[in-house]
Design a protein around this motif. Structure first.
Motif, mmCIF file in Angstrom:
data_model
loop_
_atom_site.group_PDB
_atom_site.id
_atom_site.type_symbol
_atom_site.label_atom_id
_atom_site.label_comp_id
_atom_site.label_asym_id
_atom_site.label_seq_id
_atom_site.Cartn_x
_atom_site.Cartn_y
_atom_site.Cartn_z
ATOM 1 N N GLU A 67 0.943 -25.039 -2.129
ATOM 2 C CA GLU A 67 1.040 -23.751 -2.819
ATOM 3 C C GLU A 67 -0.044 -22.780 -2.349
ATOM 4 O O GLU A 67 0.200 -21.579 -2.184
ATOM 5 C CB GLU A 67 0.926 -23.973 -4.326
ATOM 6 C CG GLU A 67 2.136 -24.677 -4.916
ATOM 7 C CD GLU A 67 1.980 -24.907 -6.414
ATOM 8 O OE1 GLU A 67 0.886 -24.581 -6.938
ATOM 9 O OE2 GLU A 67 2.944 -25.382 -7.053
ATOM 10 N N LEU A 68 -1.261 -23.301 -2.140
ATOM 11 C CA LEU A 68 -2.332 -22.429 -1.646
ATOM 12 C C LEU A 68 -2.024 -21.892 -0.253
ATOM 13 O O LEU A 68 -2.241 -20.707 0.049
ATOM 14 C CB LEU A 68 -3.659 -23.199 -1.626
ATOM 15 C CG LEU A 68 -4.261 -23.525 -2.989
ATOM 16 C CD1 LEU A 68 -5.496 -24.410 -2.828
ATOM 17 C CD2 LEU A 68 -4.624 -22.245 -3.729
ATOM 18 N N ILE A 69 -1.497 -22.762 0.621
ATOM 19 C CA ILE A 69 -1.145 -22.314 1.982
ATOM 20 C C ILE A 69 -0.029 -21.277 1.936
ATOM 21 O O ILE A 69 -0.046 -20.264 2.645
ATOM 22 C CB ILE A 69 -0.743 -23.536 2.835
ATOM 23 C CG1 ILE A 69 -1.967 -24.441 3.068
ATOM 24 C CG2 ILE A 69 -0.166 -23.080 4.171
ATOM 25 C CD1 ILE A 69 -1.623 -25.766 3.718
ATOM 26 N N ALA A 70 0.985 -21.535 1.044
ATOM 27 C CA ALA A 70 2.094 -20.579 0.934
ATOM 28 C C ALA A 70 1.610 -19.220 0.421
ATOM 29 O O ALA A 70 2.034 -18.156 0.908
ATOM 30 C CB ALA A 70 3.176 -21.153 0.002
ATOM 31 N N GLU A 71 0.697 -19.193 -0.582
ATOM 32 C CA GLU A 71 0.179 -17.934 -1.109
ATOM 33 C C GLU A 71 -0.622 -17.181 -0.060
ATOM 34 O O GLU A 71 -0.525 -15.951 0.088
ATOM 35 C CB GLU A 71 -0.685 -18.230 -2.337
ATOM 36 C CG GLU A 71 -1.299 -16.996 -2.969
ATOM 37 C CD GLU A 71 -0.271 -16.062 -3.548
ATOM 38 O OE1 GLU A 71 -0.591 -14.861 -3.731
ATOM 39 O OE2 GLU A 71 0.870 -16.514 -3.812
#
Length: 399
Positions: A67-71
């Motif tokens: 999720e952090l990479i996607a954001e």
């Protein structure tokens, strides 16, 4: 990873026991103030500990990382999209700005072309009008010179008869002296008449050149009619320049004789009706309407009250009670100015301000709508001040 978490947990537990022991000792020392720390404990009586990923509802580490990479990817893409839009918007703005500039340049070029054609046509028309004016000026000058020459011949005959008569009646030295005085007065009157004729020609020439330079041709014919010698003025010149013997007979037959100065309102009204109405004083040019700026016999204070709330350049002309003439009241930025207009002769001019002489009162007003009255004040007649009373204050002058 599980083993690492357990190791860290054991280290924290050991550290917590040591801290608890230290706190217990400190609490015993500070028992007087009643402050202490109590740890939250679980069902087993031990200190409650939360391990990320093991509690119900916790996300695993891999999911949180995804999720952090996607954001971060979404934010980077948004930033790049904004940069691309700024570049695109700059290109669109420049494109249409250049197109607008080209269109304006085209319109200006077309207008310039049309103006150049209009200027050429106007210049040709102006040259044609100037040639016509010069031709008419020469014809009028020749006509005026011929009229003056005829007047000179008639005047010479009158002078000869009057001098002959005076010579016949001279019987002794007193009579000779009287005859010489009459001769001197006759010569002076004749010189004054010639001077007035020359002045009328010079005034016409000056006004003609001014009208040509400024392109004002429409009123030039009327201006010449105002400045040239008409039949009434010629008769007046002849009567003014007549010999003392003849003029005495004419004066005695006149009903109106102007006093040396205005001493009453009735005398001023009589003077205006006898001398100024025939000269169309107060009338608009070429019409029978009273000019908007003309007022009757009103005082200086009344004139200032009329001009009080007016803008700079507003003016009115009132009949003077001090001289045979008028007073021009002018509204300036810091107050008012009043100029006396002499009308005792065959012309109208400001007293002590402007040496120019004008054939009519309207000519004087129109002249100073474009030419300043004094160089120090820069007064231009911009807006006439009309009547505020009914009937108007000039009604006694025209009854």
């Amino acid at each position: 990873m599980r083993e690492e978490q357990l190791r860290r947990w054991k280290e924290r537990e050991e550290k917590a026991r040591m801290e608890e022991a230290m706190l217990t000792k400190t609490a015993r020392r500070k028992q007087s103030n009643g402050k202490h720390v109590q740890w939250l404990r679980g069902k087993d009586g031990e200190v409650w500990v939360w391990v990320m990923g093991e509690a119900p509802g916790d996300k695993p580490y891999e999911q949180i990382s995804e999720e952090l990479i996607a954001e971060r990817a979404r934010q980077q893409a948004q930033k790049e999209a904004e940069e691309l839009w700024r570049q695109k918007e700059a290109e669109i703005t420049k494109k249409f700005r250049d197109a607008m500039a080209q269109e304006k340049a085209r319109i200006v070029a077309e207008k310039w072309k049309i103006e150049m054609e209009d200027r050429k046509a106007a210049k040709l028309e102006e040259e044609k009008i100037q040639e016509d004016l010069k031709k008419r000026e020469e014809e009028e000058r020749q006509k005026g010179e011929e009229q003056i020459r005829q007047q000179e011949e008639i005047r010479a005959k009158e002078l000869y008869l009057s001098l002959k008569q005076a010579q016949q009646h001279s019987q002794h030295s007193d009579d000779d002296q009287e005859w010489e005085e009459q001769l001197r007065r006759s010569k002076a009157a004749d010189e004054e008449r010639s001077h007035k004729a020359r002045r009328a020609r010079d005034e016409y020439r000056r006004q003609s050149l001014r009208a040509i330079q400024k392109g004002r041709v429409a009123d030039l014919s009327n201006l010449f009619q105002g400045t040239s010698l008409n039949n009434d003025q010629e008769a007046k010149l002849n009567s003014n320049s007549a010999s003392p013997l003849l003029s005495h007979a004419v004066t005695s037959s006149k009903i109106w004789e102007r006093p040396s100065r205005p001493f009453s309102r009735e005398v001023i009204i009589r003077w205006f009706k006898e001398e100024q109405v025939p000269r169309r004083a107060g009338f608009e040019r070429n019409t029978n309407r009273i000019a908007q700026w003309f007022h009757g016999i009103i005082s200086r204070q009344e004139a200032e009250e009329l001009l009080m709330n007016k803008s700079e350049g507003t003016f009115l002309v009132r009949v003077s009670e001090k001289i045979w003439g008028y007073a021009l009241s002018y509204r300036q930025q810091s107050g008012f100015k009043h100029f006396l207009v002499d009308a005792s002769g065959d012309f109208y001019s400001f007293l002590g301000v402007d040496p120019n002489r004008h054939a009519t009162l309207t000519d004087l007003i129109d002249f100073h709508k474009e030419e300043i009255i004094t160089s120090s004040g820069g007064e231009l007649l911009l807006e006439p001040c009309g009547q505020q009373k009914n009937p108007p204050d000039y009604s006694p002058l025209f009854e």
